[in-house]
Structure formats: C-alpha cells, structure tokens
Design a protein around this motif. Structure first.
Motif, PDB file in Angstrom:
ATOM      1  N   TYR A  24       0.798  -1.089  -0.003  1.00 28.47           N
ATOM      2  CA  TYR A  24      -0.186   0.034  -0.039  1.00 28.47           C
ATOM      3  C   TYR A  24       0.783   1.197  -0.106  1.00 28.47           C
ATOM      4  O   TYR A  24       0.502   2.342   0.750  1.00 28.47           O
ATOM      5  CB  TYR A  24      -0.903  -0.041   1.097  1.00 28.47           C
ATOM      6  CG  TYR A  24      -2.266  -1.048   1.257  1.00 28.47           C
ATOM      7  CD1 TYR A  24      -1.970  -2.052   0.229  1.00 28.47           C
ATOM      8  CD2 TYR A  24      -2.989  -1.101   1.990  1.00 28.47           C
ATOM      9  CE1 TYR A  24      -3.202  -3.026   0.163  1.00 28.47           C
ATOM     10  CE2 TYR A  24      -4.219  -1.943   1.769  1.00 28.47           C
ATOM     11  CZ  TYR A  24      -4.064  -3.129   1.019  1.00 28.47           C
ATOM     12  OH  TYR A  24      -5.035  -3.877   0.868  1.00 28.47           O
ATOM     13  N   PHE A  25       1.974   1.297  -0.793  1.00 25.48           N
ATOM     14  CA  PHE A  25       3.067   2.268  -0.926  1.00 25.48           C
ATOM     15  C   PHE A  25       3.604   1.929  -2.276  1.00 25.48           C
ATOM     16  O   PHE A  25       3.439   0.946  -2.738  1.00 25.48           O
ATOM     17  CB  PHE A  25       3.915   2.175   0.062  1.00 25.48           C
ATOM     18  CG  PHE A  25       4.472   0.867   0.528  1.00 25.48           C
ATOM     19  CD1 PHE A  25       5.685   0.585  -0.137  1.00 25.48           C
ATOM     20  CD2 PHE A  25       3.977   0.058   1.441  1.00 25.48           C
ATOM     21  CE1 PHE A  25       6.059  -0.805   0.063  1.00 25.48           C
ATOM     22  CE2 PHE A  25       4.479  -1.258   1.535  1.00 25.48           C
ATOM     23  CZ  PHE A  25       5.563  -1.741   0.929  1.00 25.48           C
ATOM     24  N   GLU A  26       4.272   3.249  -2.766  1.00 23.53           N
ATOM     25  CA  GLU A  26       5.016   2.938  -4.089  1.00 23.53           C
ATOM     26  C   GLU A  26       6.179   2.067  -3.751  1.00 23.53           C
ATOM     27  O   GLU A  26       6.861   2.201  -2.642  1.00 23.53           O
ATOM     28  CB  GLU A  26       5.469   4.507  -4.500  1.00 23.53           C
ATOM     29  CG  GLU A  26       4.092   5.213  -4.734  1.00 23.53           C
ATOM     30  CD  GLU A  26       3.240   4.765  -5.868  1.00 23.53           C
ATOM     31  OE1 GLU A  26       3.549   4.065  -6.696  1.00 23.53           O
ATOM     32  OE2 GLU A  26       1.903   4.919  -5.474  1.00 23.53           O
ATOM     33  N   LYS A  27       6.753   1.510  -4.819  1.00 23.39           N
ATOM     34  CA  LYS A  27       7.652   0.624  -4.470  1.00 23.39           C
ATOM     35  C   LYS A  27       8.967   1.406  -4.419  1.00 23.39           C
ATOM     36  O   LYS A  27       9.806   0.703  -3.440  1.00 23.39           O
ATOM     37  CB  LYS A  27       8.076   0.106  -6.375  1.00 23.39           C
ATOM     38  CG  LYS A  27       7.245  -0.999  -6.925  1.00 23.39           C
ATOM     39  CD  LYS A  27       7.815  -2.377  -6.612  1.00 23.39           C
ATOM     40  CE  LYS A  27       6.893  -3.492  -7.477  1.00 23.39           C
ATOM     41  NZ  LYS A  27       5.705  -3.800  -6.764  1.00 23.39           N
ATOM     42  N   GLU A  28       9.241   2.413  -4.750  1.00 21.63           N
ATOM     43  CA  GLU A  28      10.394   3.140  -4.283  1.00 21.63           C
ATOM     44  C   GLU A  28      10.570   3.603  -2.861  1.00 21.63           C
ATOM     45  O   GLU A  28      11.579   4.132  -2.058  1.00 21.63           O
ATOM     46  CB  GLU A  28      10.871   4.384  -5.281  1.00 21.63           C
ATOM     47  CG  GLU A  28       9.878   5.593  -5.249  1.00 21.63           C
ATOM     48  CD  GLU A  28       8.836   5.078  -6.327  1.00 21.63           C
ATOM     49  OE1 GLU A  28       8.060   6.053  -6.708  1.00 21.63           O
ATOM     50  OE2 GLU A  28       8.753   4.001  -6.781  1.00 21.63           O
ATOM     51  N   GLN A  29       9.380   3.698  -2.277  1.00 23.15           N
ATOM     52  CA  GLN A  29       9.155   3.889  -0.741  1.00 23.15           C
ATOM     53  C   GLN A  29       9.584   2.753   0.116  1.00 23.15           C
ATOM     54  O   GLN A  29       9.813   2.925   1.124  1.00 23.15           O
ATOM     55  CB  GLN A  29       7.668   4.397  -0.548  1.00 23.15           C
ATOM     56  CG  GLN A  29       7.301   5.677  -1.070  1.00 23.15           C
ATOM     57  CD  GLN A  29       5.904   5.830  -0.674  1.00 23.15           C
ATOM     58  OE1 GLN A  29       4.976   5.538  -1.066  1.00 23.15           O
ATOM     59  NE2 GLN A  29       5.581   6.638   0.571  1.00 23.15           N
ATOM     60  N   PHE A  30       9.525   1.655  -0.273  1.00 24.71           N
ATOM     61  CA  PHE A  30      10.020   0.273   0.482  1.00 24.71           C
ATOM     62  C   PHE A  30      11.286   0.475   1.161  1.00 24.71           C
ATOM     63  O   PHE A  30      12.365   0.809   0.372  1.00 24.71           O
ATOM     64  CB  PHE A  30       9.889  -0.811  -0.727  1.00 24.71           C
ATOM     65  CG  PHE A  30      10.251  -2.083   0.085  1.00 24.71           C
ATOM     66  CD1 PHE A  30       9.960  -2.897   1.242  1.00 24.71           C
ATOM     67  CD2 PHE A  30      11.794  -2.664   0.052  1.00 24.71           C
ATOM     68  CE1 PHE A  30      10.300  -4.056   1.516  1.00 24.71           C
ATOM     69  CE2 PHE A  30      12.383  -3.625   0.719  1.00 24.71           C
ATOM     70  CZ  PHE A  30      11.471  -4.334   1.480  1.00 24.71           C
ATOM     71  N   PHE A  31      11.047   0.392   2.372  1.00 26.00           N
ATOM     72  CA  PHE A  31      12.609   0.152   3.031  1.00 26.00           C
ATOM     73  C   PHE A  31      13.133  -1.139   3.441  1.00 26.00           C
ATOM     74  O   PHE A  31      14.157  -1.547   3.181  1.00 26.00           O
ATOM     75  CB  PHE A  31      12.523   1.232   4.261  1.00 26.00           C
ATOM     76  CG  PHE A  31      13.659   1.027   5.118  1.00 26.00           C
ATOM     77  CD1 PHE A  31      14.942   1.696   4.731  1.00 26.00           C
ATOM     78  CD2 PHE A  31      13.748   0.325   6.219  1.00 26.00           C
ATOM     79  CE1 PHE A  31      16.015   1.769   5.386  1.00 26.00           C
ATOM     80  CE2 PHE A  31      15.100   0.434   7.173  1.00 26.00           C
ATOM     81  CZ  PHE A  31      16.014   1.104   6.791  1.00 26.00           C
ATOM     82  N   SER A  32      12.272  -1.895   4.231  1.00 27.67           N
ATOM     83  CA  SER A  32      12.629  -3.326   4.656  1.00 27.67           C
ATOM     84  C   SER A  32      11.569  -4.183   4.972  1.00 27.67           C
ATOM     85  O   SER A  32      10.402  -3.750   5.267  1.00 27.67           O
ATOM     86  CB  SER A  32      13.587  -3.115   5.971  1.00 27.67           C
ATOM     87  OG  SER A  32      12.764  -2.838   7.064  1.00 27.67           O
ATOM     88  N   SER A  33      12.040  -5.391   4.910  1.00 29.47           N
ATOM     89  CA  SER A  33      10.869  -6.559   5.352  1.00 29.47           C
ATOM     90  C   SER A  33      11.627  -7.346   6.500  1.00 29.47           C
ATOM     91  O   SER A  33      12.519  -7.845   6.155  1.00 29.47           O
ATOM     92  CB  SER A  33      10.423  -7.329   4.206  1.00 29.47           C
ATOM     93  OG  SER A  33      11.433  -7.835   3.437  1.00 29.47           O
TER      94      SER A  33
END
Length: 308
Positions: free
Chosen positions: A130-139
């Motif tokens: 529920y966010f843009e791909k480039e906003q991803f930080f970690s899982s």
C-alpha cells in the motif's frame, strides 16, 4: 484501535493513511503463509542456516538495560526451541524466551529483506504493498516465544506489522504523548505498561493507551513516531514491512533498522544541545528565565494545535 475488513489499497491511501492513526486491517490476501507456516514447515523450509537471536531469562525484554544475550542457533533448532515452553537444552534457564529479528547480511550496511534472508519463505508471502515501490525500506521477519514482551519504542518509518501465525497484543501511544513516556532515545524507560511504577514514572498516567489484539492474518498499520509495546501471547511468526513516508533524502543513509531520527530532526537536536550549553554561561535564575522563553518559542512555532 479500529478494525477494518478487506481494505483495498485505494481506500487505505484515500481514507486511512492521511489520518496518521493506527488501524488493524483484516481479511487481506497474504498468500499461503497463514496456513503453511507450521513449526515443521518452517524448520524444513530454511533448514539449518545460522541465525542470531535474542535470548532472555525473563519475559520482559529491556533494550536499555540489555537484560538479554545474543546467541546463534541453526534456524530449525531455533524454531523448535522458540515454540517450546520448557527447554531441555538452553543457554540461561529452562524457561528462557527467544526472539528473532532478521537483519541484513552485514548489519551495518544491509537492511533486512525477507526475500534475501529467507527466500523460500518469502515465496509464501503476499505483502500488501500500500505504498510505492521506491518507498519500500525493509521487510523484517520476526519469531517470538510465547509470553515475550518487547520494550516500548517508536520507529521513524511507517510500517505494517503482519501477524502470520500466533497472537500478539499491541499497546500504542501517540507521538503527542512523548512527554509522559520517559524517553531514552527512541525507547521508553517504562517497561511494564500494565503495572507501571508510578513513583518512578508519575507522568505515565497521562499517556493515552490504545490497544489491539492481532490474530493470525491481521495486519496492524503503525504510523511513524507512534510508540508500540508488543506481547506475544502465543508462539508466533510475523513480518514487518517498513516504508518511507518522507522523501528518501530526509533519512539517515547509515540507518539499517529504520529507527534513526530524520536528518533535520537530528540537526535540530544538536543545535538545541548547543543552545542549552550556551545558557550554562548564565547564573541559574537567568538560565531558568531564558530556558522558559525558549520553550514558549518552540511551542509557538512548532506545536500543532489541531490534534484530536
């Protein structure tokens, strides 16, 4: 904390995200992990690769006093031990608690990413993006013993806490209540949020408590800066997905955990420390007067007055 069923990405971004409040999302499509991830399956899937874990003799883990030790175990051995209540083999005591928080290959440089650290398990998970791909930080992949309680802290990025198996209770506090939480960095000194020592922490009663129970398959949205304290009521597996709410350049490049304050905030705190050091050149009476004026100025310029 409000619980909402089958929330689409569009509805989340339109109605929920802008409010900046925690919410539990239920009945989302999370993949086969919710049914597949039994103890046997987890043990086999990732085999005997070594993992670094926290081991604590008491259920309440305290990051400030570091009342736990770090140990390394093969993943399959760790999963079985974490699922037991009493241990035949142990490091500290027969009822010690275990906690895995996955990290990158090089903790100083690499972020946690389930696709890299646990690629086989990652295939079973459908992360609600529920966010843009480039906003991803970690899982961040997490496994906790039953009864384990994690200290109250905040993160500087938004995140989804996806409860895959087991059950967790989460207590949350608004960023507004920071003055009542006795902070040391990003962490609160008040460990026992259910029976706080009010002689030591008298202001804690002013902090408004939000609470929810996460069942297997529930997803909790925790906005950046919201404090949270987590108890694993059962042995359980969870996945945290963190993403950037601010522009990428706002964050500290050396932050692999998502808990270093934004660069502007760190600079402001350094400037404030210098200002306070300068005030020490004055006698106490003057220092008190000008410090109060500085507080009023900060309130006037920076406090929001539109919070509910």
């Amino acid at each position: 904390v409000e619980r909402l069923e089958r929330v689409t990405r569009e509805r989340f971004l339109r109605d929920i995200y802008p409010r900046r409040k925690p919410v539990v999302l239920t009945e989302l499509e999370l993949g086969t992990c919710t049914t597949k991830w039994t103890i046997d399956y987890l043990s086999q899937a990732e085999g005997s690769k070594e993992v670094k874990i926290h081991v604590s003799a008491v259920p309440q883990m305290d990051f400030l006093s570091k009342n736990f030790v770090y140990r390394t175990l093969p993943f399959d051995v760790f999963v079985r031990r974490a699922a037991e209540v009493k241990h035949k083999e142990y490091f500290l005591t027969e009822d010690e608690k275990y906690y895995l928080r996955s990290v990158g290959e090089d903790v100083r440089k690499d972020i946690a990413d389930i696709r890299k650290q646990f690629p086989i398990l990652a295939e079973d998970v459908h992360i609600p993006e529920y966010f843009e791909k480039e906003q991803f930080f970690s899982s961040v992949f997490r496994i906790s013993s039953a009864g384990l309680q994690l200290w109250t802290h905040y993160d500087v990025m938004d995140n989804f806490l996806i409860q895959v198996t087991g059950k967790k209770r989460v207590v949350l506090y608004s960023p507004r209540d920071a003055p009542y939480l006795y902070l040391s960095g990003t962490k609160s000194e008040v460990l026992d949020v259910d029976n706080p020592d009010l002689e030591k922490y008298p202001l804690f009663v002013k902090a408004k408590r939000y609470e929810c129970v996460l069942e297997a398959g529930d997803v909790l949205f925790i906005p950046a800066l919201w404090f949270h304290n987590v108890i694993s009521e059962e042995f359980g597996v969870a996945l945290n997905v963190f993403w950037k709410h601010l522009p990428a350049e706002s964050y500290d490049k050396t932050d692999t955990y998502g808990n270093k304050d934004p660069m502007a905030a760190s600079r402001a705190i350094q400037i404030l420390d210098r200002a306070l050091k300068t005030l020490e050149e004055l006698p106490e009476e003057y220092r008190d007067f000008y410090a109060r004026r500085m507080v009023l100025r900060i309130q006037e310029k920076a406090y929001r007055n539109d919070y509910g």
